[in-house]
Design a protein around this motif. Structure first.
Motif: not given
Length: 160
Positions: A50-59, A81-83, A114-117, A149-157
């Motif tokens: 299996p292949v896995s990875g990650s993305w850094t989402l800016s605010a 999955n973030i707070p 939660g609406n952070a993501l 498309g992913i919106t990051n509403n947490s305020g930080v990356s």
């Protein structure tokens, strides 16, 4: 080790090249060994590795993607999955080449409370309805690239 059940075997952590996989018969009364390469012959390598990875989402608003090799079948997922923020997507697809639609199914969900993501878009090139034949035209070129498309509403990356 006669009649040893799979659950009683120790976990192997070494190099699996040339190793055997132990299987039980359907009645769980006998165990057999099969070479790993024989068991998985005919499958794409992503079944075995299996292949896995990650993305850094800016605010704010983000467009992210991954690309797979055409001419294979895949089970794919995104699990961010973030707070106070969860986005999930999964798909089972088959790609013949990268200029025709991808046949399969996909599902997307996000944690509204939660609406952070926020999952704002999922790949458009996946077509198909259970029990039917599709003759759809491709949604675009490079259908082996899956874009979200992913919106990051947490305020930080955030890393997902």
């Amino acid at each position: 080790m006669a009649n040893t059940k799979i659950g009683q075997l120790p976990t192997f952590t070494g190099n699996t090249n040339g190793t055997f996989i132990v299987i039980n018969n359907s009645g769980n009364t006998e165990s057999f060994k099969v070479p790993k390469e024989t068991l998985f012959s005919g499958y794409s390598t992503n079944v075995v590795s299996p292949v896995s990875g990650s993305w850094t989402l800016s605010a704010g608003t983000n467009t992210v993607s991954f690309t797979v090799t055409a001419g294979q079948s895949y089970v794919m997922w995104v699990n961010g999955n973030i707070p106070n923020g969860i986005v999930n997507w999964n798909a089972t697809v088959t790609l013949s080449n990268n200029n025709v639609p991808v046949i399969g199914v996909q599902y997307g969900w996000y944690y509204l409370a939660g609406n952070a993501l926020v999952l704002t878009s999922i790949p458009s090139q996946i077509v198909g309805t259970a029990g039917s034949i599709s003759t759809s035209a491709p949604a675009g070129s490079n259908t082996n690239t899956f874009t979200f498309g992913i919106t990051n509403n947490s305020g930080v990356s955030q890393i997902v």
